[in-house]
Write an enzyme that holds these catalytic residues in place. Structure first.
Site, PDB file in Angstrom:
ATOM      1  N   GLY D  12      52.622 -15.212 -54.051  1.00  0.00           N
ATOM      2  CA  GLY D  12      51.652 -16.290 -53.970  1.00  0.00           C
ATOM      3  C   GLY D  12      50.492 -15.844 -53.105  1.00  0.00           C
ATOM      4  O   GLY D  12      50.579 -14.839 -52.409  1.00  0.00           O
ATOM      5  N   CYS D  13      49.349 -16.550 -53.131  1.00  0.00           N
ATOM      6  CA  CYS D  13      48.167 -15.969 -52.529  1.00  0.00           C
ATOM      7  C   CYS D  13      47.074 -16.964 -52.207  1.00  0.00           C
ATOM      8  O   CYS D  13      47.146 -18.142 -52.529  1.00  0.00           O
ATOM      9  CB  CYS D  13      47.540 -14.957 -53.479  1.00  0.00           C
ATOM     10  N   ALA D  14      46.028 -16.410 -51.588  1.00  0.00           N
ATOM     11  CA  ALA D  14      44.750 -17.109 -51.447  1.00  0.00           C
ATOM     12  C   ALA D  14      43.673 -16.208 -52.035  1.00  0.00           C
ATOM     13  O   ALA D  14      43.765 -14.981 -51.932  1.00  0.00           O
ATOM     14  CB  ALA D  14      44.454 -17.353 -49.978  1.00  0.00           C
ATOM     15  N   ARG D  41      48.053 -19.145 -46.354  1.00  0.00           N
ATOM     16  CA  ARG D  41      48.428 -18.880 -47.735  1.00  0.00           C
ATOM     17  C   ARG D  41      48.936 -17.457 -47.904  1.00  0.00           C
ATOM     18  O   ARG D  41      49.381 -17.088 -48.995  1.00  0.00           O
ATOM     19  CB  ARG D  41      47.243 -19.097 -48.667  1.00  0.00           C
ATOM     20  N   HIS D 182      41.218 -11.492 -51.069  1.00  0.00           N
ATOM     21  CA  HIS D 182      42.576 -11.901 -51.439  1.00  0.00           C
ATOM     22  C   HIS D 182      43.493 -11.834 -50.231  1.00  0.00           C
ATOM     23  O   HIS D 182      43.458 -10.881 -49.458  1.00  0.00           O
ATOM     24  CB  HIS D 182      43.097 -10.959 -52.520  1.00  0.00           C
TER      25      HIS D 182
END
Lengths: 414, 157, 499, 383, 244
Positions: D12-14, D41, D182
């Site tokens: 999962g990420c930003a 995040r 990212h």
């Protein structure tokens, strides 16, 4: 337009229902000398034997005339018809004018002319009143002589026997010869005897003697039958007194065409009084059967209400004696050119006769195994060509699956 | 109004309709085993399979518009329900004269049981016909029909 | 020889429940049940019972049961009962053993050893009841590059079959099964927007209205093949082989060639319909091209052409050849596939499992960069929706079902199709038996099956977090093997469970 | 333990990114602030940036960024590079010591042009040549990994929180007109630098939030066309999908979007005929390239950026405009951190791309034959 | 009448042009310089006529239903494949599998034919296909034959007219071979008899048609008698299998 019906039995009821199918509004007046509601005349023997009660004699429910908005004139005998004034003149002097008129006065018993016939112990057997009178009279262990060989005589004899009256049926020629062929008569005769009904076949009464303490019926063959009472049911005839002197054409009965019209415009006749079309012969014939009476009445009623109904009757009769059912229809007595197929069992009562004329079934007699007789009646009525499935008719396996597919689908709308 | 419609092409001649009709009209309502093993007066099937070689189909009462049975009935027991337009026999008034049997062009009226004198015919089991319910091949269906579409071949005369 | 024939199955009648109604008597084409004229009782003789279970299912009181015959105890671990029976039958007759349906031997299968994935936390599973879930599938050649014209409109695409559910009814000919059975499948295919396949038996005139849901087949016998037939369907399938009898032709005995079959196959009434083992105009791969393009020419390039083969050893190379020969769809039938009649030894000993064949073909076509040029349809004992979804994950575009479809119509897998006495009205041409299958009911049931599987497919897809079936196609990461050898895992292109 | 790239790791990420449509450049400081705001995040196991317009002096050269495990690999790789390319300049990428960054590989940068004679010999266009060589290095030289290969752009990534990575690479010293970033939250701890975002190929770069359920279907299709998915990561596959559709197959970006995030069939069925034809064709031909499962991405290229959600919007995405700037990010706050008063803020629908392109003037400076064909408006909306 | 020069035209384009010409109303098409183009008249239905100059490619007249084709030259393999109706007159030799699964129509070949000619030929109701071969045939003539008529004239009378395995698997139809066929050449499903008088009369008609079509003098085909080959039974494999 006012529709007037004279009569109160099957044809009259049929007419009421026929009129009301098409005309819910017009006044309908029903005139009958009977003081009571319509009842089923064939049930009088059941009444006598106690199988039905008076309440169950009704041919239609008590509220039938009310629900159909019929003005009933019970106990008022129609004495004459004034065709010019279009009015029915009642015995009590009343007048009922009509737009259309149905004469459904039925039939009356043929009066037996015989020395001693005026004895009080000699009973007619035709109306509910007759049945009540007889029922009041009989006691267990009495002996009776029944004169006649028709349906009424036999049903009376059966009812008496069932009621414990030792009964002898005096038959001039053959039992039920209008409905049964000799083979079937034989089976029936045997059955009747087995059930305790005495048969005096081939003789006629020549006189009745004696009074209250016992009667003696003398027969042509010399026998003297002692009994407590005599029931006379030697036949019926159309009850057409009403139109004596009127220009309504009659032969045996009132002549009507296939629309049940008499020769006088606006006047119709139906039921036992009418001499209407016979489906099989195309001739005019009195067919004194309840289903015919009803159907004629219904067709007449429709026509009175402006409809366009036609009806041709045919001989079709179902009856049973001491549990043995019999059905016959159409031509029972074959002509030389006809094909006849017979099946009978040696030991049992089963009997089956088929009359075929030009590849069409024209008549049948069934004893004991009567199931699905209506299929045969249908073949007669529709004059169905039986080529192709005749064998199944002969061997008795006939059913709808034997019909050619097209005919089958037309009939059943599968 | 709903009527029974038969489909000749799908009738497999198993006669389950007859079997279930008998049970539905017997005193052990719908209990097949009791009906057949305990009721020696079990009723007659109101529906019969017409069968000849490859052809077979069930045939119950058509409730004809112009019903010969009603016209013929000696006692007035055979009547038409003004609401449902169904032809039914009031058994209390029936005397078993069998005139209806002589008259019915479909052979759809039967003698009830072995000992009674009552005519019996299809009553649509009170709008839930057992024959339809148990037909394994939908050869008998119960469906809505218009008054004019009424399957009826009796209205010739 | 005077031995009495022994029953294979034993019919048991519970006399406490039997009401002698005779339904069983009327329903058994093998005449196992009969009405004893003297006693008026219904009795039975198990000798000819095929365990089709028609009587069991129709008995209104549940009085009947059919069991495996208990006297068959002479087999042992080395000599199984069926082996002994086969030898006895051949010693009696000198004939080739004939049987029906798919193999009843425990043929190794891989579907049951592949497990599906489901989403947990890192991506969401999807609730297919409430969120969109797409199963629409196109079968046919896809261009490698989408060509757009000057106005940005796509340039003519090759013809495609469009399916709402990636399941089609496999080829079953009129002759091997009844017209009512085919009508059932055709109507179900129509209602569920998929396809049924005529098999090699031609197209009965009653089925022409179902043309847009029909795949017409051209087999070596060319039965009923004419211009109208070729143009009647949505696609044409050239049948090379089938899983139940690879390398073997077909043979419809003359007694099954009644009026309808005769008209449809366009052969004389009562004559044998023999399909040669090969197409005699195809003795090599380039001949296949010739046939494919003769059909494309005949239909003016409006229909995809499918080529159906049995899964055999060299299936990947064969499939590659078929793709290059111009086929738009390759149908592969695995070794558990069914049939109306086949020599038993062929059925049980020729071919390879569909899972391995499919994986090998899909991989091979991808290795060669031509996977998009041909759609892959697989069949051969797709028993349920999980088989279907696993096949798609391995790389199939769609599946063919046949036995499952027949079971939905009433088949009880008694394996006696070749006798023509199918009590369920399916594998028979006897009019009285055929009418036992009401095609309205059949269509409803077959459509129900498709719908049920469709729901299950959606549910499983949703669990994997996928809402369009194309995202599962060849997505072998969604599969893990259990209890497999490395070579099997390698061929299937999947990882072992836990990896 | 298997190294990342050998196995597939969901994460999962930003994400965040912006473009100045006039081509005006800003320093990397802004994008670091933006992605840092979404610290929660990520989990410190990956961060990275892509920047466009940062090497104007080497505009005509492919800028290769590479990780090396050791110098032996580096030397071998450089031999390979020298054999295939004319190298204008090469050397380590300047970094600074940062507390959050450990276990760092060798990080080198080269500005190269393909050797003309090889281009002619292989009858290949430049891009094709470069892609093939990059794939070659990444798949067959263990310990070497090209993580950036475009012109006038570069990716900067590693294991760590993105703000630490930014500091490490001294991004405040670069000036670019497009920045994407990212922050990663992988589900295990491989600690391999190559696994961080963005993923790039030529001048494509992708930062991605989410996990693709269709990964293997996408991958196996792509591999038919020479894209070797060496990293077992869905993000890499997305990069290649756009490379295949837009660069190799020459499809307009909106058609590419119709492939990866297509409308549902029932929507397609309701479209007017012409629109339906193109959507039907796109889905039919490229069914294996539908990206299924949750994702939001920012795709960078030398033409501009495109942000896109999966078609049922399983991942967050916010966009904003202010003057010539277009911002996209996982959270609105990440935009407001660097652009407190945008002219407009909106959340795009699932499958609806947000596209920001350099305007013509800015483009002229960036034009390069055979690159992008973003022949679409600034924003396309499908309804 | 439409003339199409087929030289160098790919079969797809040639056939498209033919179909277009027919759609435009042509009833007669002359194809010049044909050389190997496949599928000519494939699935064409109607009362058209084709004149083919050159060597048409494989699957000439496949699925065809009605047209009249004259080939002025040799034909290749699979002529009249699954043909339903029409006539093909080949003024030369023809290749293998001529008339495969043919259901109707007629093929007259002036010269020799290849292997497996008339294989799985069928018939249905009034459709009875006919193949007349002027010369010799290869092996497997009439294999699996299920209907129709094959006549082999075997000209010139220098060697046996048919090859080996003639009529293997034959279960319908009839073959008339001019001259003798030794038993060893026949499949075991075939029996050899003498044509009936009626069949003789029919064959006389066939022979004169053959002579007519190819412009031969009357009595070119000599008086040698015909051998009739018919299947032993319509269920050749009825006893092969044991139901298990």
């Amino acid at each position: 337009m006012t529709h007037v019906i004279i009569g109160n039995s099957a044809a009259a009821v049929g007419a009421v229902e026929g009129i009301r199918q098409l005309d819910k509004e017009s006044p309908v007046i029903l005139i009958t000398e009977e003081p009571h509601h319509t009842y089923s005349r064939p049930l009088i023997s059941y009444l006598l034997s106690g199988k039905v009660t008076a309440e169950k004699m009704n041919y239609r429910p008590e509220d039938f005339y009310v629900k159909n908005h019929i003005t009933t004139m019970f106990g008022r005998k129609a004495a004459a018809v004034d065709i010019n004034a279009k009015a029915v003149i009642l015995e009590d002097g009343g007048r009922v004018t009509y737009g259309t008129l149905l004469i459904a006065t039925g039939s009356k018993p043929v009066a037996l002319k015989l020395p001693g016939i005026d004895s009080e112990s000699i009973f007619p057997f035709y109306t509910m009143k007759d049945a009540f009178a007889l029922k009041q009279f009989i006691r267990d262990g009495m002996k009776a002589v029944v004169l006649g060989a028709g349906l009424t005589a036999l049903k009376a004899a059966e009812a008496l026997t069932t009621s414990g009256v030792e009964t002898t049926l005096v038959v001039r020629s053959r039992i039920l010869r209008n409905f049964l062929d000799p083979g079937a008569t034989e089976k029936l005769s045997l059955h009747l005897s087995e059930n305790g009904l005495h048969l005096a076949i081939g003789s006629e009464p020549v006189g009745i003697t004696g009074e209250n303490n016992g009667l003696s019926v003398r027969l042509t063959d010399g026998r003297i039958l002692a009994c407590d009472f005599v029931v006379s049911a030697v036949g019926i005839e159309p009850n057409k007194e009403l139109i004596e002197g009127v220009q309504i054409a009659t032969e045996h009965g009132i002549l009507v065409d296939q629309a049940l019209r008499t020769n006088v415009p606006g006047i119709y006749a139906a039921g036992d009084v009418a001499q209407g079309l016979d489906l099989l012969t195309g001739c005019q014939r009195v067919i004194p059967l309840l289903p015919v009476a009803y159907a004629q009445g219904e067709a007449a009623g429709r026509n009175m209400a402006g409809g366009n109904a036609v009806y041709a009757g045919m001989n079709m009769n179902a009856i049973s004696f001491f549990g043995l059912p019999l059905i016959s229809a159409g031509v029972i007595h074959e002509e030389p050119a006809d094909e006849v197929y017979l099946q009978k069992s040696q030991t049992e009562k089963m009997y089956r006769k088929l009359v075929i004329r030009q590849n069409r079934v024209v008549g049948y007699v069934l004893v004991e195994q009567i199931d699905r007789a209506g299929l045969l009646t249908w073949l007669i009525r529709e004059k169905v060509n039986i080529t192709g499935f005749k064998a199944t008719l002969i061997d008795g396996s006939f059913n709808h699956a034997c019909l050619p597919p097209k005919l089958r689908r037309e009939k059943i709308a599968l | 109004m709903k009527r029974i419609r038969i489909k000749e092409e799908y009738c497999i001649g198993c006669r389950l309709c007859e079997v279930h009709c008998i049970a539905a009209h017997g005193k052990y309502k719908n209990d097949l085993i009791k009906t057949f093993k305990r009721d020696c007066n079990r009723p007659s099937p109101r529906i019969v399979i017409e069968e000849k070689e490859d052809t077979c189909f069930a045939l119950p009462c058509r409730h004809c518009r112009e019903a010969f049975c009603i016209r013929s009935c000696l006692t007035g027991s055979m009547t038409r329900d003004p609401e449902t337009r169904l032809v039914h026999n009031e058994v209390e008034r029936c005397v078993g004269c069998w005139t209806c049997i002589a008259a019915c062009p479909y052979g759809a009226i039967v003698r009830e049981g072995r000992h009674t004198k009552i005519a019996a015919k299809c009553d649509l089991c009170g709008q839930d016909p057992a024959c339809v319910k148990h037909c394994p091949n939908d050869a008998i269906v119960y469906e809505e029909v218009g008054e004019d579409d009424h399957y009826d071949a009796c209205n010739h005369r | 020889m005077g031995f009495t024939k022994r029953p294979t199955f034993r019919v048991e009648r519970d006399s406490c429940r039997c009401i002698d109604c005779g339904v069983c008597v009327r329903q058994c084409a093998n005449e196992v049940h009969y009405l004893d004229i003297d006693t008026k009782e219904v009795l039975c003789d198990s000798t000819n019972c095929s365990n089709c279970r028609r009587c069991v299912e129709l008995c209104p009181t549940g009085a009947l049961a059919v069991w495996g015959a208990p006297q068959e105890t002479s087999g042992n671990a080395a000599w199984a009962v069926h082996d002994i029976r086969a030898i006895q039958a051949q010693a009696n007759s000198g004939g080739i053993l004939l049987t029906g349906m798919g193999s009843d031997r425990p043929m190794p299968g891989y579907f049951d050893r592949m497990m599906l994935n489901a989403s947990q936390v890192t991506n969401p599973s999807i609730d297919p009841l409430r969120e969109p879930m797409e199963l629409r599938t196109f079968l046919g050649r896809k261009p490698t590059v989408l060509q757009l014209d000057d106005k940005g409109k796509p340039v003519d695409l090759p013809p495609q079959l469009e399916l709402d559910v990636p399941i089609m009814f496999s080829a079953m000919s009129f002759g091997s099964i009844s017209l009512n059975a085919i009508k059932s499948l055709a109507a179900a295919a129509e209602s569920e927007n998929t396809y049924y396949n005529t098999g090699e038996g031609g197209l009965h005139r009653d089925l022409y209205p179902f043309g847009k849901n029909t795949i017409t087949q051209v087999a070596s016998g060319r039965f009923g093949v004419n211009i109208d037939y070729l143009n009647a369907g949505a696609a044409i399938e050239i049948k090379i082989g089938q899983g139940a009898k690879p390398g073997i032709g077909g043979h419809l005995p003359g007694e099954k060639v009644g009026q309808g079959v005769s008209e449809t196959r366009m052969i004389p009434l009562g004559s044998d319909a023999i399909s040669p083992a090969p197409h005699h105009d195809i003795y090599s791969i380039e001949d296949l091209t010739q046939l494919i393009f003769s059909l494309k020419e005949a239909t003016e390039y409006t229909k995809p052409i499918s080529v159906k083969i049995a899964a055999v050893h060299n299936v990947a190379a064969i499939a590659s050849g078929i793709a290059r020969a111009g086929a738009d769809i390759i149908a592969i039938d695995g070794y558990r596939g069914g049939t109306g009649a086949t020599p038993l030894r062929i059925r049980d000993h020729v071919g390879i499992p569909i899972e391995l064949a499919l994986a090998a073909v899909d991989s091979r076509l991808r290795d060669e960069g031509i996977r998009q040029e041909v759609s892959i349809v697989v069949g051969g004992s797709m028993r349920h929706s999980a088989d279907v979804i696993k096949a798609i994950a391995l790389g199939a575009d769609a599946v063919y079902i046949a036995t499952a479809a027949l079971i939905s119509l009433g088949c009880h897998v008694c394996q006696k199709c070749y006798t023509g006495k199918c009590n369920w009205g399916i594998a028979t041409q006897n009019p009285q038996l055929v009418k036992r299958l009401n095609p309205e009911i059949g269509a409803r049931r077959a459509a129900n099956l498709l719908r049920a599987w469709k729901h299950e497919l959606k549910e499983m897809l949703g669990g994997m977090g996928i809402n369009a079936v194309e995202s599962l196609r060849g997505n072998r990461l969604m599969l893990r093997g259990v209890g497999m050898m490395d070579s099997e895992l390698r061929i299937l292109g999947i990882k072992a469970a836990g990896e | 333990m298997l190294r990342e790239g050998d196995i597939r790791i969901p994460s999962g990420c930003a994400i965040s990114g912006f473009i100045n449509r006039k081509g005006n450049t800003v320093s990397g400081e802004q994008i670091i602030r933006s992605i840092a705001l979404m610290h929660e995040r990520s989990n410190g196991l990956g961060g990275g940036f892509a920047a466009y317009g940062i090497y104007p002096e080497f505009r005509d050269y492919f800028a290769f960024h590479l990780f090396y495990e050791n110098h032996a690999v580096r030397e071998e790789t450089e031999r390979y590079l020298n054999k295939n390319f004319n190298m204008e300049m090469g050397g380590p990428i300047p970094t600074r010591k940062t507390t959050g960054i450990r276990n760092l590989p060798l990080i080198w940068r080269y500005f190269v042009k393909p050797k003309l004679e090889l281009l002619y010999q292989d009858e290949m266009n430049t891009n094709e040549f470069v892609v093939e060589r990059v794939m070659e290095i990444n798949s067959s030289m263990p310990g070497a990994y090209v993580f950036s290969s475009g012109k006038n752009m570069g990716a900067f990534k590693g294991v760590g929180y993105p703000e630490d990575i930014g500091e490490f690479y001294r991004l405040e010293e670069y000036k670019g007109h497009i920045w994407t970033a990212h922050g990663r939250f992988p589900t295990n701890t491989p600690g391999w630098w190559g696994g961080a975002h963005p993923f790039t190929l030529l001048d494509w770069s992708i930062v991605h939030n989410g996990e693709i359920s269709s990964y293997d279907a996408n991958r196996r299709y792509l591999e038919m066309f020479g894209h070797k998915c060496t990293l077992q990561t869905d993000t890499e596959a997305i990069t290649y999908i756009f490379d295949l559709l837009v660069r190799k197959h020459g499809l307009p970006l909106d058609v590419a979007v119709a492939v990866v995030a297509p409308p549902f069939w029932n929507e397609i069925d309701r479209m007017p005929p012409e629109k339906r034809a193109i959507h039907r064709a796109a889905r039919l031909v490229y069914s294996s390239l539908l990206i299924n499962g949750p994702f939001s991405i920012v795709l960078g290229s030398s033409r501009g950026i495109m942000a896109l959600n999966d078609r049922i919007k399983l991942r967050p995405l916010t966009a904003a405009e202010k003057g010539d700037f277009l911002y996209v990010a996982s959270e609105e706050s990440a935009i407001r951190e660097i652009c407190p008063q945008p002219d407009r803020v909106w959340m795009p629908r699932g499958g609806e791309p947000v596209i920001g392109l350099l305007n013509d003037q800015a483009l002229q400076a960036e034009e390069e034959e055979g690159m992008l064909h973003m022949a679409v408006g600034e924003r396309t909306s499908r309804s | 009448m439409v003339t199409i020069d087929a030289r160098g035209v790919y079969y797809m384009h040639l056939n498209k042009r033919i179909r277009q010409a027919l759609k435009d109303g042509a009833l007669e098409i002359i194809l010049k310089n044909v050389n190997g183009q496949r599928y000519i008249a494939d699935a064409i239905r109607g009362n058209f006529s084709f004149s083919i100059e050159g060597v048409p490619g494989n699957d000439l007249a496949a699925y065809m239903d009605g047209p009249h084709i004259v080939v002025k030259g040799n034909a290749q393999d699979a002529v009249a494949n699954t043909m339903n109706g029409g006539t093909i007159i080949i003024h030369g030799d023809a290749g293998d599998t001529l008339g495969y699964a043919m259901r109707g129509g007629e093929v007259f070949v002036r010269g020799n034919v290849g292997y497996r000619v008339g294989i799985h030929m069928k018939e249905y109701q009034e459709q009875v296909p006919l193949i007349v071969i002027g010369g010799k045939t290869g092996d497997f003539l009439g294999e699996y034959m299920a209907g129709g008529i094959i006549v082999v004239l075997g000209l010139p009378d220098d060697m046996e007219p048919v090859g080996n395995y003639c009529g293997t698997g034959m279960h319908g139809g009839v073959m008339f071979i001019r001259g003798n066929v030794p038993d060893y050449k026949l499949g075991r499903e075939v029996q050899k008899t003498t044509p009936t008088a009626k069949e003789q009369h029919y064959l006389t008609g066939i022979v004169s048609r053959y002579e007519n079509y190819f412009g031969l003098e009357e009595k070119t085909v000599g008086g040698m008698s015909f051998t009739k080959l018919a299947p032993v039974g319509i269920r050749p494999y009825g006893n092969m299998y044991v139901k298990f």
